[in-house]
Scaffold this active site. Sequence first.
Site, short mmCIF file in Angstrom:
data_model
loop_
_atom_site.label_atom_id
_atom_site.label_comp_id
_atom_site.label_asym_id
_atom_site.label_seq_id
_atom_site.Cartn_x
_atom_site.Cartn_y
_atom_site.Cartn_z
CD GLU A 265 -2.80 -0.57 2.69
OE1 GLU A 265 -2.70 0.56 3.25
OE2 GLU A 265 -3.49 -1.48 3.17
CD GLU A 319 -12.15 1.57 0.65
OE1 GLU A 319 -12.61 0.59 1.27
OE2 GLU A 319 -10.93 1.77 0.50
CE LYS A 322 -10.26 2.55 5.13
NZ LYS A 322 -8.88 2.46 4.62
CD GLU A 328 -7.50 5.95 7.28
OE1 GLU A 328 -7.86 4.84 6.84
OE2 GLU A 328 -6.31 6.30 7.35
#
Length: 370
Positions: A265, A319, A322, A328
Site C-alpha cells: 500500500e 470509501e 471507513k 481515510e
Amino acid sequence: SFFFIVPFDSLLFLWFPDSSVQTLGLEVGINYGQIANNLPSPARVSYLLRSLNISRVKLYDADPNVLLAFANTNVEFIIGLGNEYLQNMTDPIKAQNWIQQRVQPYLTRTKITCITVGNEVYKTYDHQLWSNLLPAMQTVYNTLVNLGLDKQVTVTTAHSLDILSVSFPPSAGAFRQDLGEYLHGILNFHAQVKSPFLINAYPYFAYKDKPNEVPLNYVLFQPNQGTMDPNTNLKYDNMLFAQIDAVYSAIKAMGHTDIEVRISETGWPSRGDENEVGATPENAGLYNGNLLRRIEEKQGTPAKPNVPIDIYVFALFNENQKPGPTSERNYGLFYPDGTPVYNIGVQGYLPELIYSSATTNNVRKAFLGN
C-alpha cells in the site's frame, strides 16, 4: 432494448502526458477496498480496470463476487485473510476448509497468486494476534502444499512501517526490539517459501506529522536537493525509496539478504481534516502521478538500483464508510461513479462506453457464470 453508460475517464493520458497512449500494464497494482455503500458492481469494476490495463489487484478479503467478476480476465489477485481469522487459521482443519471454500473453487478461472494472512498485525498491540500470525501463515502455506496449490499461490502478510524503530538513514534501518522474536520467525518463513515481505508505506504521514521539517517536494517525488545517507553516500530524492531501503537494511540486520520487499500500500489522500496538512487533490495527483512515472521507468531504489520497485497503489475508490479522520475516506483514484478524483493537469480521456442490454447479458454470462 436499453442502454446504460459507464463513465471510464482515462487515467492513462493523465499519468503519461509525454507520450502517446501508454498503459499501466503489469508495472503497478491497485488496492480494491470496499468499505463503502455506493461502489459500482464488481463486473463494472472489472471493465474499468481492464480499460486501464491494470492487471494486478489486491483485496482485503476473498469476496466471491469480485473473484467471479474477474474470471477469465488474466487479472492477478492478492486476497486477504483478516486479523479476525488468525486464530482459526492456526487450526489445519479450519485452514483447509477456508481454502477449499474461498480459494480453490475460483482458481480455475481467476488468477489468485497470493494470500495475505493478516494486515498490520503489529500495529494492534494485541499480543495474542502477534503470537498467532506466524503459525497461521505456516498453516495456510502447509494447507496449500497439501492441496497441491503452493506453486500457484504464495503466502505472506502486510506490515505497517512502524515496525521499524530506525528508518533514517536507510542503511541504519532496524526493526523494533519488541518485535524481534516475532519477525525473526517470519523472515525465516519468507526465506523458506520464497514469498515477499510486504510493507504499507505512506510518506504522507511523515509530512502530516512534521510539515515544517519534512520538505513537501521530497515526499511528492518533485525536484529537490535530496538527502545523503552518510554511511553509504547514496543520495535519496524521495522518502518512499528511503523507506524501502530502510526495510531492506532491517531485514539484513536480522541475517537475510534473500527476501524481496514490496509495497502493498502507498498513496496520498485528496481531502482531510483541518489538522491533516497536505491532504489535497493537487498533492495526491503529484504523488501518484510521479510515483507511476518512476514505476514506468522501472526504477530501483538507490541501494537496489537493479530491482524495480513493486507497488500496489492505495486505493481504487474513495470509501465512504471507513472510520477515522476524513483522509481515510479519500484515498481513491476514482469516485464511485467512475470519474477520476483529480486531474493531473493534461488533456485526454477515454470516451464513455455504452453497452446494450444484449451486451450486458453476455457480460453477465461470461463473468458470473449464469
